[in-house]
Design a protein around this motif. Structure first.
Motif, mmCIF file in Angstrom:
data_model
loop_
_atom_site.group_PDB
_atom_site.id
_atom_site.type_symbol
_atom_site.label_atom_id
_atom_site.label_comp_id
_atom_site.label_asym_id
_atom_site.label_seq_id
_atom_site.Cartn_x
_atom_site.Cartn_y
_atom_site.Cartn_z
ATOM 1 N N SER A 11 30.661 -21.326 -57.712
ATOM 2 C CA SER A 11 29.476 -21.102 -57.183
ATOM 3 C C SER A 11 29.195 -21.984 -55.803
ATOM 4 C CB SER A 11 28.280 -21.267 -58.267
ATOM 5 O OG SER A 11 28.387 -22.625 -58.478
ATOM 6 N N LEU A 12 29.602 -23.245 -56.152
ATOM 7 C CA LEU A 12 29.371 -24.297 -54.974
ATOM 8 C C LEU A 12 30.291 -23.494 -53.662
ATOM 9 C CD1 LEU A 12 28.447 -26.782 -53.741
ATOM 10 C CD2 LEU A 12 30.207 -27.864 -54.565
ATOM 11 N N THR A 13 31.519 -23.203 -53.971
ATOM 12 C CA THR A 13 32.262 -22.641 -52.976
ATOM 13 C C THR A 13 31.841 -21.423 -52.229
ATOM 14 O OG1 THR A 13 34.282 -23.609 -53.955
ATOM 15 C CG2 THR A 13 34.669 -22.014 -52.382
ATOM 16 N N GLN A 14 31.163 -20.510 -52.932
ATOM 17 C CA GLN A 14 30.615 -19.539 -52.606
ATOM 18 C C GLN A 14 29.356 -19.444 -51.667
ATOM 19 O OE1 GLN A 14 30.168 -17.213 -56.359
ATOM 20 N NE2 GLN A 14 31.839 -15.952 -55.668
ATOM 21 N N ALA A 15 28.452 -20.556 -52.335
ATOM 22 C CA ALA A 15 27.459 -21.129 -51.374
ATOM 23 C C ALA A 15 27.783 -21.464 -50.029
ATOM 24 C CB ALA A 15 26.496 -22.071 -52.225
ATOM 25 N N PHE A 16 28.815 -22.370 -49.921
ATOM 26 C CA PHE A 16 29.067 -22.886 -48.917
ATOM 27 C C PHE A 16 29.639 -21.813 -47.748
ATOM 28 C CE2 PHE A 16 32.886 -24.181 -46.141
ATOM 29 C CZ PHE A 16 32.290 -25.166 -45.358
ATOM 30 N N TYR A 17 30.350 -20.780 -48.299
ATOM 31 C CA TYR A 17 30.912 -20.045 -47.358
ATOM 32 C C TYR A 17 29.821 -18.795 -46.871
ATOM 33 C CZ TYR A 17 35.675 -21.117 -47.845
ATOM 34 O OH TYR A 17 37.200 -21.711 -47.891
ATOM 35 N N GLN A 18 28.687 -18.642 -47.807
ATOM 36 C CA GLN A 18 27.529 -17.745 -47.536
ATOM 37 C C GLN A 18 26.687 -18.862 -46.226
ATOM 38 O OE1 GLN A 18 27.108 -14.578 -48.614
ATOM 39 N NE2 GLN A 18 25.601 -14.928 -46.664
ATOM 40 N N ALA A 19 26.571 -19.850 -46.485
ATOM 41 C CA ALA A 19 26.095 -20.746 -45.399
ATOM 42 C C ALA A 19 26.690 -20.730 -44.276
ATOM 43 C CB ALA A 19 25.847 -21.996 -45.802
ATOM 44 N N VAL A 20 27.971 -20.803 -43.931
ATOM 45 C CA VAL A 20 28.660 -20.882 -42.902
ATOM 46 C C VAL A 20 28.768 -19.427 -42.192
ATOM 47 C CG1 VAL A 20 31.310 -20.611 -41.935
ATOM 48 C CG2 VAL A 20 30.609 -22.413 -43.371
ATOM 49 N N ILE A 21 28.687 -18.111 -43.256
ATOM 50 C CA ILE A 21 28.641 -16.740 -42.588
ATOM 51 C C ILE A 21 26.952 -16.802 -41.971
ATOM 52 C CG2 ILE A 21 28.297 -14.425 -43.399
ATOM 53 C CD1 ILE A 21 30.753 -14.976 -45.078
ATOM 54 N N ASP A 22 26.269 -17.084 -42.643
ATOM 55 C CA ASP A 22 24.671 -17.052 -42.204
ATOM 56 C C ASP A 22 24.585 -17.764 -40.955
ATOM 57 O OD1 ASP A 22 24.055 -15.690 -44.473
ATOM 58 O OD2 ASP A 22 23.171 -17.737 -45.371
ATOM 59 N N ARG A 23 25.318 -18.853 -40.775
ATOM 60 C CA ARG A 23 25.080 -19.611 -39.395
ATOM 61 C C ARG A 23 26.033 -18.863 -38.270
ATOM 62 N NH1 ARG A 23 26.310 -25.991 -37.989
ATOM 63 N NH2 ARG A 23 25.353 -25.726 -35.887
#
Length: 131
Positions: A11-23
């Protein structure tokens, strides 16, 4: 004995990648953002082991529009995603068995052999690029 890294938490990894994609989205004009919002975005290694940022376009027309913006997309990936060596632009070819029989909204169920992809290498002068 070394402690287990916290980055093993899915879940931490998914949240990180989602934040990168949002940015990633934020660096484009509204029309490009809308185009990319129609696509499925994600990360995976290529068969050669190159870290790849994938864009799966919903149609061939959308893929062609993305190709028109590929230089700015490659630049944005190089700025935000250290270690990513290429961008893969994929689409389900029209008229293929997969596009006719599969549920196109569920990209996790689309077999890899049903995708047509074009890969764009990222060339970065890392000494002058501010990360």
């Amino acid at each position: 004995m070394l402690p287990q890294p916290i980055f093993g938490d899915r879940s931490l990894t998914q949240a990180f990648y989602q934040a990168v994609i949002d940015r990633f989205y934020d660096g484009f004009n509204l029309s490009t953002q809308a185009l990319l919002a129609e696509c499925t975005l994600g990360f995976a290694p290529s068969p050669e082991g190159v870290k790849t940022f994938f864009i799966v376009a919903p149609t061939l027309v959308a893929a062609e529009q993305i190709i028109a913006e590929i230089d700015s997309i490659l630049q944005r990936v190089a700025e935000l995603m250290a270690g990513v060596g290429q961008v893969g632009l994929c689409v389900i070819p029209p008229g293929s068995e997969c596009s006719e029989s599969g549920d196109r909204q569920s990209s996790e169920k689309v077999p890899a052999d049903c995708l047509a992809c074009k890969f764009f290498s990222i060339f970065c002068d890392c000494e002058t690029t501010d990360r």
